[in-house]
Design a protein around this motif. Structure first.
Motif, PDB file in Angstrom:
ATOM      1  N   THR A   1       0.846  -1.189   0.000  1.00  0.00           N
ATOM      2  CA  THR A   1       0.000   0.000   0.000  1.00  0.00           C
ATOM      3  C   THR A   1       0.882   1.240   0.000  1.00  0.00           C
ATOM      4  O   THR A   1       2.099   1.143   0.129  1.00  0.00           O
ATOM      5  CB  THR A   1      -0.921   0.072   1.244  1.00  0.00           C
ATOM      6  N   GLU A   2       0.244   2.349  -0.155  1.00  0.00           N
ATOM      7  CA  GLU A   2       0.972   3.608  -0.171  1.00  0.00           C
ATOM      8  C   GLU A   2       1.051   4.221   1.228  1.00  0.00           C
ATOM      9  O   GLU A   2       1.515   5.346   1.392  1.00  0.00           O
ATOM     10  CB  GLU A   2       0.255   4.607  -1.093  1.00  0.00           C
ATOM     11  N   LEU A   3       0.569   3.483   2.219  1.00  0.00           N
ATOM     12  CA  LEU A   3       0.516   4.045   3.570  1.00  0.00           C
ATOM     13  C   LEU A   3       1.915   4.391   4.098  1.00  0.00           C
ATOM     14  O   LEU A   3       2.864   3.659   3.868  1.00  0.00           O
ATOM     15  CB  LEU A   3      -0.147   3.044   4.523  1.00  0.00           C
ATOM     16  N   SER A   4       1.987   5.489   4.819  1.00  0.00           N
ATOM     17  CA  SER A   4       3.269   5.897   5.400  1.00  0.00           C
ATOM     18  C   SER A   4       3.540   5.089   6.667  1.00  0.00           C
ATOM     19  O   SER A   4       2.649   4.418   7.184  1.00  0.00           O
ATOM     20  CB  SER A   4       3.226   7.384   5.748  1.00  0.00           C
ATOM     21  N   LEU A   5       4.751   5.159   7.178  1.00  0.00           N
ATOM     22  CA  LEU A   5       5.099   4.456   8.426  1.00  0.00           C
ATOM     23  C   LEU A   5       4.153   4.870   9.547  1.00  0.00           C
ATOM     24  O   LEU A   5       3.647   4.030  10.297  1.00  0.00           O
ATOM     25  CB  LEU A   5       6.544   4.782   8.814  1.00  0.00           C
ATOM     26  N   ALA A   6       3.919   6.184   9.634  1.00  0.00           N
ATOM     27  CA  ALA A   6       3.056   6.677  10.708  1.00  0.00           C
ATOM     28  C   ALA A   6       1.632   6.138  10.554  1.00  0.00           C
ATOM     29  O   ALA A   6       0.995   5.740  11.539  1.00  0.00           O
ATOM     30  CB  ALA A   6       3.047   8.199  10.706  1.00  0.00           C
ATOM     31  N   GLU A   7       1.162   6.117   9.310  1.00  0.00           N
ATOM     32  CA  GLU A   7      -0.201   5.627   9.091  1.00  0.00           C
ATOM     33  C   GLU A   7      -0.326   4.140   9.438  1.00  0.00           C
ATOM     34  O   GLU A   7      -1.326   3.706  10.006  1.00  0.00           O
ATOM     35  CB  GLU A   7      -0.615   5.862   7.626  1.00  0.00           C
ATOM     36  N   VAL A   8       0.706   3.370   9.060  1.00  0.00           N
ATOM     37  CA  VAL A   8       0.674   1.948   9.407  1.00  0.00           C
ATOM     38  C   VAL A   8       0.675   1.797  10.929  1.00  0.00           C
ATOM     39  O   VAL A   8      -0.129   1.061  11.501  1.00  0.00           O
ATOM     40  CB  VAL A   8       1.869   1.179   8.786  1.00  0.00           C
ATOM     41  N   GLY A   9       1.550   2.566  11.598  1.00  0.00           N
ATOM     42  CA  GLY A   9       1.603   2.509  13.063  1.00  0.00           C
ATOM     43  C   GLY A   9       0.250   2.821  13.688  1.00  0.00           C
ATOM     44  O   GLY A   9      -0.193   2.138  14.617  1.00  0.00           O
ATOM     45  N   ALA A  10      -0.410   3.815  13.122  1.00  0.00           N
ATOM     46  CA  ALA A  10      -1.700   4.223  13.672  1.00  0.00           C
ATOM     47  C   ALA A  10      -2.744   3.114  13.589  1.00  0.00           C
ATOM     48  O   ALA A  10      -3.649   3.029  14.420  1.00  0.00           O
ATOM     49  CB  ALA A  10      -2.195   5.471  12.932  1.00  0.00           C
ATOM     50  N   MET A  11      -2.595   2.246  12.591  1.00  0.00           N
ATOM     51  CA  MET A  11      -3.563   1.155  12.460  1.00  0.00           C
ATOM     52  C   MET A  11      -3.411   0.122  13.566  1.00  0.00           C
ATOM     53  O   MET A  11      -4.295  -0.694  13.795  1.00  0.00           O
ATOM     54  CB  MET A  11      -3.379   0.441  11.108  1.00  0.00           C
ATOM     55  N   PHE A  12      -2.257   0.133  14.221  1.00  0.00           N
ATOM     56  CA  PHE A  12      -2.004  -0.862  15.271  1.00  0.00           C
ATOM     57  C   PHE A  12      -1.997  -0.194  16.638  1.00  0.00           C
ATOM     58  O   PHE A  12      -0.981  -0.134  17.328  1.00  0.00           O
ATOM     59  CB  PHE A  12      -0.684  -1.587  14.992  1.00  0.00           C
ATOM     60  N   GLY A  13      -3.114   0.342  16.966  1.00  0.00           N
ATOM     61  CA  GLY A  13      -3.273   0.943  18.282  1.00  0.00           C
ATOM     62  C   GLY A  13      -2.340   2.106  18.534  1.00  0.00           C
ATOM     63  O   GLY A  13      -1.866   2.290  19.655  1.00  0.00           O
ATOM     64  N   GLY A  14      -2.067   2.879  17.490  1.00  0.00           N
ATOM     65  CA  GLY A  14      -1.293   4.101  17.682  1.00  0.00           C
ATOM     66  C   GLY A  14       0.180   3.884  18.001  1.00  0.00           C
ATOM     67  O   GLY A  14       0.791   4.645  18.738  1.00  0.00           O
ATOM     68  N   ARG A  15       0.766   2.855  17.425  1.00  0.00           N
ATOM     69  CA  ARG A  15       2.217   2.688  17.619  1.00  0.00           C
ATOM     70  C   ARG A  15       2.961   3.697  16.735  1.00  0.00           C
ATOM     71  O   ARG A  15       2.436   4.163  15.723  1.00  0.00           O
ATOM     72  CB  ARG A  15       2.627   1.270  17.227  1.00  0.00           C
ATOM     73  N   ASP A  16       4.205   3.986  17.121  1.00  0.00           N
ATOM     74  CA  ASP A  16       4.887   5.001  16.305  1.00  0.00           C
ATOM     75  C   ASP A  16       5.725   4.360  15.196  1.00  0.00           C
ATOM     76  O   ASP A  16       5.825   3.141  15.096  1.00  0.00           O
ATOM     77  CB  ASP A  16       5.698   5.959  17.183  1.00  0.00           C
ATOM     78  N   HIS A  17       6.312   5.224  14.376  1.00  0.00           N
ATOM     79  CA  HIS A  17       6.943   4.706  13.160  1.00  0.00           C
ATOM     80  C   HIS A  17       8.131   3.803  13.435  1.00  0.00           C
ATOM     81  O   HIS A  17       8.438   2.912  12.652  1.00  0.00           O
ATOM     82  CB  HIS A  17       7.310   5.868  12.223  1.00  0.00           C
ATOM     83  N   THR A  18       8.820   4.000  14.559  1.00  0.00           N
ATOM     84  CA  THR A  18       9.987   3.133  14.835  1.00  0.00           C
ATOM     85  C   THR A  18       9.561   1.671  15.016  1.00  0.00           C
ATOM     86  O   THR A  18      10.274   0.763  14.619  1.00  0.00           O
ATOM     87  CB  THR A  18      10.763   3.595  16.097  1.00  0.00           C
ATOM     88  N   THR A  19       8.388   1.462  15.596  1.00  0.00           N
ATOM     89  CA  THR A  19       7.888   0.103  15.757  1.00  0.00           C
ATOM     90  C   THR A  19       7.685  -0.549  14.388  1.00  0.00           C
ATOM     91  O   THR A  19       7.996  -1.723  14.179  1.00  0.00           O
ATOM     92  CB  THR A  19       6.526   0.110  16.492  1.00  0.00           C
ATOM     93  N   VAL A  20       7.166   0.242  13.455  1.00  0.00           N
ATOM     94  CA  VAL A  20       6.900  -0.292  12.117  1.00  0.00           C
ATOM     95  C   VAL A  20       8.218  -0.629  11.412  1.00  0.00           C
ATOM     96  O   VAL A  20       8.366  -1.693  10.808  1.00  0.00           O
ATOM     97  CB  VAL A  20       6.058   0.705  11.284  1.00  0.00           C
ATOM     98  N   ILE A  21       9.181   0.268  11.556  1.00  0.00           N
ATOM     99  CA  ILE A  21      10.500  -0.007  10.945  1.00  0.00           C
ATOM    100  C   ILE A  21      11.085  -1.289  11.531  1.00  0.00           C
ATOM    101  O   ILE A  21      11.552  -2.173  10.793  1.00  0.00           O
ATOM    102  CB  ILE A  21      11.481   1.168  11.203  1.00  0.00           C
ATOM    103  N   TYR A  22      11.010  -1.394  12.841  1.00  0.00           N
ATOM    104  CA  TYR A  22      11.549  -2.575  13.524  1.00  0.00           C
ATOM    105  C   TYR A  22      10.866  -3.849  13.017  1.00  0.00           C
ATOM    106  O   TYR A  22      11.512  -4.841  12.679  1.00  0.00           O
ATOM    107  CB  TYR A  22      11.344  -2.418  15.038  1.00  0.00           C
ATOM    108  N   ALA A  23       9.541  -3.796  12.880  1.00  0.00           N
ATOM    109  CA  ALA A  23       8.766  -4.955  12.421  1.00  0.00           C
ATOM    110  C   ALA A  23       9.211  -5.361  11.010  1.00  0.00           C
ATOM    111  O   ALA A  23       9.452  -6.548  10.735  1.00  0.00           O
ATOM    112  CB  ALA A  23       7.277  -4.630  12.437  1.00  0.00           C
TER     113      ALA A  23
END
Ligand code: ADP
Ligand code: MG
Length: 461
Positions: A412-434
């Motif tokens: 998808t075109e979703l940004s790191l922040a947007e993806v994080g927000a889908m998972f209970g408001g996690r921040d972008h570093t969590t998404v990068i780590y994942a």
């Protein structure tokens, strides 16, 4: 006499080899060729009929239904005259006794002989004429150039180089030039060949010490129409041969028309000298057709093939609106709708058209919508989507959650922040780590990578 019959056998297999090469050049798909043509055994290439043996009766039907006209055309091309095609199945006991009669299936009654041009190569598609070509703003310049070349071959632009994406009418125009030149001068030697077939024939000629015949064939034509030259990319010896053919023809003021999917300079691994030869003539393109042109093409095809079935204007508009960049697809869809209409003896509704259209247009955003990624991952890991998106760090959801984040970033075109927000408001570093964890694991864990690939094909299916 033994030696005579061996000679005959050799001649049969040589000619059959040529027929196969021509068939291969003509078919779009190597798979089709392997499946249906490779297993054919030539029995006799007689003056009136070509007798072929196939593995079973299913082959007989299939070839009859799908490949007979092409096979017949190619046979006519190679053998110089139209022949009846007789297919028989291999007997249960493979008997070589001359008296053993094979069950013969007559596919078509003998027809009147169709004339072929002197060099036996100018098989032009009867429908691909200028009359059947719809002119619009996307193709009018190229169309005019083709007409000029057809009116004054060898004098207007030489070579004419046409480039366009797939399904936009390149082959149609090549054949149209061929028809027009042949129509104006019946003895004109017109040769249409795909670059692929040119290559195959050249390889065959080299293997069978027939290069002279090959050269004679291509250097003695009045009009050479060569399709899809991007196929020559990286094929050095074919490019060299083509270069000499090209020069010989041009020096003799014979017309050459070339098509490709890109302009000369963008074709990878094409020799500089060929690029410069192509650029010496006129290079012209066909653009995506606009809505009016697409509609006009549909209307024309309806007249030709409609067979009394009418498609309402809103159905035509729907097709033209949804299939924008490939006329082959546009026509394919139309032909299916017409067939459906005639099968069901009823007019095609917009709803039916929508259904058929689904096979032709894939709305990317829907198929790979974020929600779908989440539900697919949740299902594959046997967890609830809510749990996947929640904040709890239960062991069973950690991996699927990382996978979901990874796929969301991939598809998808979703940004790191947007993806994080889908998972209970996690921040972008969590998404990068994942994403990093998933990428790492892909490299070391084969069963994990299988699982992920499975998920991806489900999503893309
Ligand atoms: P290409 O060689 O560029 O891939 P084709 O020449 O095979 O495309 O065209 C695909 C189909 O679309 C053919 O059936 C052709 O008749 C049709 N077509 C393309 N352009 C036009 C046009 N302008 N008018 C009518 N039919 C067209
Ligand atoms: Mg083509």
């Amino acid at each position: 006499m033994a030696s005579q019959s061996t000679q005959l056998e050799e001649e049969t297999s040589r000619l059959w080899g040529e027929i196969l090469i021509a068939v291969q050049g003509r078919l779009g798909s190597q798979q089709t060729f392997e499946t249906w043509f490779k297993p054919i055994q030539p029995i006799r290439l007689g003056p009136h009929a070509v007798e072929l043996e196939v593995p079973n009766s299913f082959f007989v039907d299939w070839i009859h239904q799908h490949h007979l006209p092409a096979l017949r055309a190619v046979v006519a091309e190679v053998l110089g005259a139209d022949r009846e095609i007789r297919l028989s199945t291999r007997g249960a006991n493979v008997s070589t006794q001359a008296t053993a009669r094979r069950p013969t299936v007559e596919l078509e009654p003998p027809q009147s002989r169709k004339s072929v041009s002197p060099q036996g190569d100018s098989l032009l598609h009867p429908r691909y004429t200028f009359t059947n070509f719809v002119v619009g703003s996307s193709n009018q310049f190229t169309h005019a150039a083709c007409r000029a070349v057809a009116d004054r071959p060898g004098r207007a632009y030489n070579p004419l180089f046409i480039f366009a994406g797939s399904g936009l009418g390149k082959t149609h125009l090549l054949h149209a030039i061929g028809h027009a030149v042949q129509g104006a001068r019946a003895d004109a030697r017109v040769c249409y060949v795909s670059a692929e077939r040119f290559t195959n024939e050249m390889i065959y000629a080299i293997q069978h010490a027939q290069t002279l015949a090959f050269r004679n064939k291509y250097r003695n034509v009045d009009l050479l129409l060569i399709d899809d030259v991007q196929f020559l990319a990286g094929k050095e010896s074919t490019q060299e041969e083509f270069f000499y053919t090209f020069n010989a023809l041009r020096d003799a003021h014979k017309q050459i028309v070339v098509t490709a999917d890109k302009p000369p300079k963008d074709i990878p691994k094409l020799e500089e000298r060929l690029i410069s030869r192509f650029n010496q003539g006129l290079v012209t393109d066909i653009k995506q057709p606009d809505l009016e042109t697409r509609l006009a093409i549909l209307r024309k095809r309806c007249e030709e093939e409609g067979d009394g079935i009418r498609l309402a204007d809103d159905v035509l508009l729907l097709l033209a609106d949804r299939i924008r960049n490939n006329i082959r697809d546009l026509e394919g869809c139309l032909v299916r709708l017409l067939a459906l209409g005639s099968l069901m003896h009823q007019d095609i509704s917009v709803v039916m058209a929508e259904e058929v259209l689904e096979d032709y247009v894939h709305p990317e955003p829907d198929r790979l919508a974020p929600e779908r990624i989440l539900t697919t991952v949740a299902e594959a890991y046997g967890v609830k989507p809510d749990a996947l998106c929640g904040r709890r760090r239960t062991h069973s959801v950690v991996q699927p959650r990382q996978v979901a984040m990874y796929l969301l970033r991939q598809f998808t075109e979703l940004s790191l922040a947007e993806v994080g927000a889908m998972f209970g408001g996690r921040d972008h570093t969590t998404v990068i780590y994942a994403c990093e964890r998933v990428a790492e694991r892909l490299n070391i864990d084969a069963s994990f990578s299988d699982k992920l690939n499975g998920l991806i094909s489900t999503l893309e299916g």
